[in-house]
Motif scaffolding. Structure first.
Motif, PDB file in Angstrom:
ATOM      1  N   PHE A  55     -24.920  61.981  17.674  1.00  8.10           N
ATOM      2  CA  PHE A  55     -24.570  60.677  17.099  1.00  8.10           C
ATOM      3  C   PHE A  55     -23.074  60.613  16.802  1.00  8.10           C
ATOM      4  CE2 PHE A  55     -28.981  59.561  15.115  1.00  8.10           C
ATOM      5  CZ  PHE A  55     -29.453  59.258  16.371  1.00  8.10           C
ATOM      6  N   ASP A  56     -22.542  61.690  16.230  1.00 10.53           N
ATOM      7  CA  ASP A  56     -21.116  61.729  15.895  1.00 10.53           C
ATOM      8  C   ASP A  56     -20.247  61.638  17.149  1.00 10.53           C
ATOM      9  OD1 ASP A  56     -21.814  61.997  13.241  1.00 10.53           O
ATOM     10  OD2 ASP A  56     -21.493  64.176  13.184  1.00 10.53           O
ATOM     11  N   ARG A  57     -20.773  62.067  18.285  1.00 10.56           N
ATOM     12  CA  ARG A  57     -20.030  61.991  19.547  1.00 10.56           C
ATOM     13  C   ARG A  57     -20.184  60.635  20.232  1.00 10.56           C
ATOM     14  NH1 ARG A  57     -17.821  67.303  21.431  1.00 10.56           N
ATOM     15  NH2 ARG A  57     -17.677  66.258  23.446  1.00 10.56           N
ATOM     16  N   GLY A  58     -20.863  59.703  19.582  1.00 10.67           N
ATOM     17  CA  GLY A  58     -20.951  58.349  20.098  1.00 10.67           C
ATOM     18  C   GLY A  58     -22.249  57.978  20.777  1.00 10.67           C
ATOM     19  N   GLU A  61     -29.721  68.749  13.042  1.00 10.96           N
ATOM     20  CA  GLU A  61     -28.292  69.047  13.043  1.00 10.96           C
ATOM     21  C   GLU A  61     -27.660  68.710  14.398  1.00 10.96           C
ATOM     22  OE1 GLU A  61     -25.470  72.684  11.411  1.00 10.96           O
ATOM     23  OE2 GLU A  61     -27.433  73.164  12.266  1.00 10.96           O
ATOM     24  N   CYS A  62     -28.350  69.039  15.468  1.00  3.18           N
ATOM     25  CA  CYS A  62     -27.825  68.753  16.801  1.00  3.18           C
ATOM     26  C   CYS A  62     -27.856  67.265  17.110  1.00  3.18           C
ATOM     27  CB  CYS A  62     -28.610  69.537  17.845  1.00  3.18           C
ATOM     28  SG  CYS A  62     -28.351  71.337  17.764  1.00  3.18           S
ATOM     29  N   VAL A  63     -28.903  66.573  16.697  1.00  2.00           N
ATOM     30  CA  VAL A  63     -28.974  65.125  16.891  1.00  2.00           C
ATOM     31  C   VAL A  63     -27.836  64.441  16.144  1.00  2.00           C
ATOM     32  CG1 VAL A  63     -30.323  63.065  16.309  1.00  2.00           C
ATOM     33  CG2 VAL A  63     -31.438  65.026  17.390  1.00  2.00           C
ATOM     34  N   ASP A  70     -28.497  74.392  22.340  1.00  2.00           N
ATOM     35  CA  ASP A  70     -28.320  75.224  21.139  1.00  2.00           C
ATOM     36  C   ASP A  70     -28.633  76.675  21.473  1.00  2.00           C
ATOM     37  OD1 ASP A  70     -27.839  76.006  18.567  1.00  2.00           O
ATOM     38  OD2 ASP A  70     -29.697  75.178  17.728  1.00  2.00           O
ATOM     39  N   ASN A  71     -27.886  77.211  22.419  1.00  2.00           N
ATOM     40  CA  ASN A  71     -28.167  78.545  22.953  1.00  2.00           C
ATOM     41  C   ASN A  71     -28.011  79.652  21.927  1.00  2.00           C
ATOM     42  OD1 ASN A  71     -26.757  76.739  25.157  1.00  2.00           O
ATOM     43  ND2 ASN A  71     -28.227  78.047  26.214  1.00  2.00           N
ATOM     44  N   VAL A  90     -37.167  74.542  13.132  1.00  2.11           N
ATOM     45  CA  VAL A  90     -36.943  73.720  14.333  1.00  2.11           C
ATOM     46  C   VAL A  90     -36.468  72.326  13.923  1.00  2.11           C
ATOM     47  CG1 VAL A  90     -38.057  72.617  16.309  1.00  2.11           C
ATOM     48  CG2 VAL A  90     -38.557  75.007  15.772  1.00  2.11           C
ATOM     49  N   TYR A  91     -37.083  71.761  12.914  1.00  2.00           N
ATOM     50  CA  TYR A  91     -36.674  70.440  12.421  1.00  2.00           C
ATOM     51  C   TYR A  91     -35.217  70.464  11.949  1.00  2.00           C
ATOM     52  CZ  TYR A  91     -36.167  66.741   8.906  1.00  2.00           C
ATOM     53  OH  TYR A  91     -35.701  65.710   8.137  1.00  2.00           O
TER      54      TYR A  91
END
Length: 300
Positions: free
Chosen positions: A64-67, A58-60, A38-39, A52-53
């Motif tokens: 998940f959406d990417r499998g 959001e990144c997690v 998340d640069n 941070v949470y």
């Protein structure tokens, strides 16, 4: 390159987690991996717990959406500030089945990368603090351990809490190093200009106790400063990086959780995502990962 169907996700606020991924890939090369940096929103170390949470969740969710069935937070700040909430509050709604509390959640006990809780067929999110705190006391002869980390990780007190569980007689001393991540990300980690800031924080840590004989680099950027740290630390000091520790713990985790291991695809594929410039990421990532990478841009 097509995205693997069920890779292992590795997340960091920027580049540092690539030092963790590098060691994981060396240990477990057969698996598919997606790295997300998340640069665009780094650094996390100076941000609030809530921010941070939110960013980490959001990144997690995207991984998940990417499998991904398994996501490793290869970021000490995210592990300290976001992991417990994600494991306890969000996984029941983000994933199929219930995942119990695991690594790095304050007040939670358990071996390796997970811990006790409700096992289910869903996805898992793991961190990097618990594997380190389970073994760090084994390296110290004096029972005095130093932690070098971002301000966010130090403020969270996660290392004190977790080390107390496994080594109640070990004294923990912490030093926040706010300039170290910018030094690394600006390519100054080997320059003479880094000497002042590295020596400053080593001296401040050792002033807390002259008996510190083990120092943990509790930020994934810091291994790039290892030569400088060794230069200014007493020669008999043990300096620990997290990559090797985390990779061994992941091996153990997959052995103990064959239902998760069986879902991880194994084609030896690597995918790299960044929320910022792919050109900048590819140039910097080569330093952290140790070989050239070609990333994709992710808009969040």
């Amino acid at each position: 390159m097509p995205t693997p169907s069920q890779p292992i996700g590795v997340f960091d606020s920027g580049y540092g987690g690539l030092t963790i991924l590098r060691d994981i890939v060396q240990t477990l090369p057969q698996y598919d991996y997606i790295y997300l940096g998340d640069n665009a929103r780094t650094p996390y170390g100076t941000r609030s717990f809530e921010t941070v949470y939110h960013y980490t969740l959001e990144c997690v969710q995207h991984l998940f959406d990417r499998g991904c069935r398994l996501v490793v937070l290869a970021c000490n700040t995210a592990s300290a500030k976001a992991l417990r909430n994600i494991q306890q509050l969000d996984l029941p709604t983000l994933a199929t089945g219930l995942d119990g509390p695991g690594l790095d959640g304050p007040g939670l006990d358990g071996p390796g990368l997970d811990g006790p809780g409700l096992d289910g067929p869903g996805r898992r999110v793991l961190g990097v603090i618990r594997p380190t705190t389970e073994v760090i006391g084994n390296y110290s002869k004096t029972g005095n351990v130093g932690i070098l980390a971002t301000r966010g990780t130090v403020t969270s007190e996660s290392y004190r809490v977790e080390i107390e569980k496994f080594f109640p007689n070990v004294n923990v001393f912490q030093e926040a190093c706010p300039m170290w991540v910018p030094l690394v990300e600006n390519g100054e980690y080997a320059s003479p200009g880094a000497d002042y800031f590295v020596q400053q924080h080593i001296d401040r840590l050792l002033q807390q106790s002259p008996d510190i004989d083990t120092i943990l680099l509790a930020c994934t950027h810091y291994p790039l400063l290892l030569a400088k740290i060794q230069q200014f630390a007493p020669p008999e000091t043990t300096i620990l990086s997290q990559g090797g520790i985390v990779s061994k713990s992941l091996v153990d985790y997959l052995i103990r959780h064959p239902e998760i291991e069986a879902q991880c695809s194994k084609h030896g594929l690597r995918t790299f995502l960044t929320t910022d410039s792919t050109e900048d990421f590819d140039r910097q990532a080569t330093v952290f990962y140790g070989e050239p990478v070609q990333s994709e841009h992710l808009a969040l």
